[in-house]
Design an enzyme around this catalytic site. Structure first.
Site, PDB file in Angstrom:
ATOM      1  N   GLY A   1       0.861  -1.282  -0.032  1.00 43.95           N
ATOM      2  CA  GLY A   1      -0.214   0.096  -0.013  1.00 43.95           C
ATOM      3  C   GLY A   1       0.882   1.378   0.098  1.00 43.95           C
ATOM      4  O   GLY A   1       1.791   1.500  -0.595  1.00 43.95           O
ATOM      5  N   SER A   2       0.296   2.170   0.653  1.00 40.81           N
ATOM      6  CA  SER A   2       0.868   3.781   0.563  1.00 40.81           C
ATOM      7  C   SER A   2       2.302   3.733   0.980  1.00 40.81           C
ATOM      8  O   SER A   2       2.771   5.034   0.591  1.00 40.81           O
ATOM      9  CB  SER A   2       0.005   4.774   1.281  1.00 40.81           C
ATOM     10  OG  SER A   2      -1.277   4.539   0.741  1.00 40.81           O
ATOM     11  N   VAL A   3       3.006   2.868   1.790  1.00 41.93           N
ATOM     12  CA  VAL A   3       4.458   3.067   1.944  1.00 41.93           C
ATOM     13  C   VAL A   3       5.199   3.348   0.867  1.00 41.93           C
ATOM     14  O   VAL A   3       6.381   3.652   0.841  1.00 41.93           O
ATOM     15  CB  VAL A   3       4.758   1.828   2.931  1.00 41.93           C
ATOM     16  CG1 VAL A   3       4.109   1.831   4.345  1.00 41.93           C
ATOM     17  CG2 VAL A   3       4.703   0.569   2.411  1.00 41.93           C
ATOM     18  N   PHE A   4       4.821   2.675  -0.177  1.00 46.61           N
ATOM     19  CA  PHE A   4       5.310   2.660  -1.420  1.00 46.61           C
ATOM     20  C   PHE A   4       5.621   3.923  -1.948  1.00 46.61           C
ATOM     21  O   PHE A   4       6.299   4.298  -2.869  1.00 46.61           O
ATOM     22  CB  PHE A   4       4.696   1.746  -2.449  1.00 46.61           C
ATOM     23  CG  PHE A   4       5.661   0.370  -2.725  1.00 46.61           C
ATOM     24  CD1 PHE A   4       6.091   0.359  -4.093  1.00 46.61           C
ATOM     25  CD2 PHE A   4       5.783  -0.581  -1.689  1.00 46.61           C
ATOM     26  CE1 PHE A   4       6.848  -1.001  -4.241  1.00 46.61           C
ATOM     27  CE2 PHE A   4       6.505  -1.761  -2.028  1.00 46.61           C
ATOM     28  CZ  PHE A   4       6.924  -1.735  -3.191  1.00 46.61           C
ATOM     29  N   LYS A   5       4.554   5.037  -1.535  1.00 45.06           N
ATOM     30  CA  LYS A   5       4.771   6.185  -1.987  1.00 45.06           C
ATOM     31  C   LYS A   5       6.122   7.065  -1.725  1.00 45.06           C
ATOM     32  O   LYS A   5       6.380   7.867  -2.437  1.00 45.06           O
ATOM     33  CB  LYS A   5       3.470   7.178  -1.389  1.00 45.06           C
ATOM     34  CG  LYS A   5       2.371   6.682  -1.887  1.00 45.06           C
ATOM     35  CD  LYS A   5       1.058   7.259  -1.224  1.00 45.06           C
ATOM     36  CE  LYS A   5      -0.211   6.661  -1.755  1.00 45.06           C
ATOM     37  NZ  LYS A   5      -1.415   7.139  -1.106  1.00 45.06           N
TER      38      LYS A   5
END
Length: 605
Positions: free
Chosen positions: A311-315
């Site tokens: 999820g958003s940790v990849f941002k």
């Protein structure tokens, strides 16, 4: 024979004559007959013969006793020579053979970074039988079954009637069992001394340390990977784990699992300076002392073998790529008003702002739309290359064999580039994630992860993946997410935590399943000069009243990181310090960047 003796002389007790006493002489003078005295000495002759005979018998007995003792000592001497010289080679060979028997070899301890024992070997007794010598197999099987409840009478009876010279009945007895079997006095039953592997901390370090077979062969974890090194040595293997931090991580994850009715969890603490894994927890866990009874789900290592959409940790990776490639500047931004439609897919923001967002705001508000714009400007080829440089597209090299293979698109198209930018469409392990995040915050160097303690002077393999300037910018963005964004519940006072939350629906049978999500938080501290990357992931949490029904990473995993950092900080000599100056600079950085990008200052919202 008659002997004539002078009346004035007398035989003493030894057959010698002595002068008569005055009284005897007076008596002789009064002899009325006036004749010479005649004495019969036959009594004296008998006495003299008895004494001589007694002396001869005593002498004979002494000689015989001496001969017996001499013969005994000579026999003992011959036997000693036989044992030490003639049979020396045979006994040496027998000893060597015994060492090579299963379970008898020396195996080194496994300890944590502070020398705390995680695995050791203890001597035990194992029961075997020479079935040819057991007189009553029925009786023996019946009595043994009472002492060995894990064995059936039929199994024991079959072995005792096998007629074999050697058959195992039970390995690794307890001292009580050995004593009870000894008291039976059954011929043909014997014991062999063996080594049994023991794990003092049980389930706490099971997935890292692993376990061995009954014959002390490594079957999982470090026990398997370093099997050859551990066998035949007394030297301990020192791991990078800190059992104290391991305990804290396991305790906090367990509490979160219980509170949110989750099915599993994983957590890691990673030293960004030398690549050492200080904590690695996977829940549920199992007791390696009884590994055979563990279910598959408990033995599955979620920290290294499991791969998940994060999820958003990849941002953070998308922002680092765009900044490092010079595609965007920190003061740039994007219009996030309209959802992005690709074929039958529509990309929206979870909590849309419906306006222009600066790069910091895109991270703070976790905007999918803004992140997609960054990725598309970079392009698919740059995204693939960047993630590959971070080690996210191939299995991690690590000190255990339980390593997961990342799941990548079969064809990496534009739509994949979009979804991967915010952590969907690619699945990686927590180990891969923390290693890549370490490179984002430590100045830009990707270090080789290690589960074995490195020496202070050891050179750590490293590859530069981003510039120091980009690393500094990412650290500021991570701190802003904790101060103003979805990571506020990870803000451990005084420890300057920075990070990013992540929530991703799980895939089953090729489809995303609602209400079956992975909720996580990826952090680093102290963010001004990071030492550790910390990660917590909760598997399928359920929303509760306290979180208003939410079960996202910010609500579920961020508090785990907060409590972890507060408890582990003092243990690793990081005391809480209120660094208002650093935070003020980061706040001013946000204000300046937002103003330059034409966005709205958070201070005014």
């Amino acid at each position: 024979m008659t002997i004539h003796v002078n009346p004035s002389d007398r035989l003493d007790g030894r057959g010698k004559t002595r002068a008569a006493s005055d009284t005897e002489q007076t008596g002789a003078a009064c002899n009325p007959c006036g004749l010479d005295r005649h004495i019969d000495h036959s009594a004296y002759t008998v006495l003299d013969g008895t004494v001589k005979q007694a002396l001869e018998v005593g002498k004979t007995r002494l000689i015989a006793t001496g001969l017996v003792i001499s013969v005994a000592f000579f026999a003992i001497g011959v036997r000693l020579v036989d044992l030490t010289l003639l049979q020396g080679n045979t006994r040496t060979a027998s000893s060597q053979t015994a060492k090579n028997l299963p379970g008898t070899a020396v195996r080194g301890d496994i300890v944590d970074r502070n020398g705390v024992i995680l695995a050791t070997s203890l001597p035990t007794a194992s029961l075997f039988a020479d079935a040819r010598l057991v007189p009553d197999a029925e009786f023996a099987a019946r009595e043994l079954q009472k002492i060995l409840p894990g064995k059936s009478r039929a199994e024991l009876l079959a072995k005792l009637k096998s007629g074999k010279q050697f058959v195992w009945l039970q390995r690794h007895l307890t001292p009580r069992q050995q004593s009870q079997i000894n008291s039976l006095g059954i011929p043909g039953l014997n014991f062999r001394r063996e080594q049994r592997r023991f794990y003092p901390h049980g389930a706490l370090t099971a997935h890292a340390v692993g376990f061995t077979s009954i014959d002390n062969e490594g079957l999982a974890g470090v026990e398997q990977s370093f099997d050859d090194m551990l066998n035949g040595t007394d030297d301990p293997l020192r791991l990078s784990l800190d059992v104290r931090i391991q305990h804290i991580m396991a305790e906090e994850l367990s509490a979160a699992m219980a509170e949110f009715s989750a099915i599993g969890a994983a957590g890691m603490v990673y030293d960004v300076q030398n690549g050492e894994v200080v904590s690695m927890v996977s829940l549920p866990s199992y007791n390696p002392n009884e590994a055979g009874s563990a279910v598959d789900d408990a033995r599955f290592n979620r920290a290294t073998l499991g791969v998940y959409e994060m999820g958003s940790v990849f941002k953070l990776f998308t922002a680092a790529m765009a900044l490092d490639e010079g595609i965007i500047r920190i003061s740039d931004g994007y219009d996030t008003s309209d959802p992005i439609r690709v074929g039958r897919f529509t990309i929206r923001d979870y909590k849309p702002k419906n306006r222009w967002l600066s790069i910091p705001e895109i991270l703070i508000y976790s905007s999918n739309i803004g992140t997609v714009h960054m990725a598309m400007e970079a392009g698919t080829s740059k995204q693939k290359a960047f993630l590959s440089n971070l080690g996210l597209t191939r299995p991690a090299k690590f000190d255990i064999s339980e390593i997961g293979h990342p799941r990548l698109p079969n064809r990496w198209r534009d739509v994949n580039t979009m979804t991967i930018s915010f952590g969907h469409g690619i699945a990686v392990s927590p180990l891969q994630l923390v290693r890549a995040a370490g490179a984002l915050v430590n100045g830009g160097e990707l270090k080789q992860a290690s589960l074995v303690k490195r020496s202070d002077d050891e050179t750590v393999p490293a590859t530069r993946v981003i510039s120091e300037r980009t690393s500094q910018q990412i650290r500021r963005l991570m701190r802003l997410v904790v101060l103003h964004g979805t990571g506020r519940k990870a803000n451990a006072e005084g420890f300057m935590v920075g990070g990013k939350s992540g929530t991703a629906e799980k895939i089953r049978d090729g489809r995303y399943v609602k209400n079956a999500r992975m909720s996580s938080f990826l952090g680093a501290f102290p963010i001004t000069n990071p030492r550790y990357v910390v990660f917590a992931m909760i598997d399928e949490p359920k929303g509760i009243k306290r979180t208003h029904g939410f079960a996202t990473g910010g609500w579920v995993a961020a508090p785990v990181i907060k409590r972890l950092v507060e408890r582990m900080g003092p243990l690793v000599s990081i005391e809480p310090i209120e660094d208002h100056i650093a935070d003020d600079r980061i706040e001013q950085f946000l204000v300046d960047v937002t103003a330059r990008s034409g966005g709205h200052s958070l201070a005014s919202q």
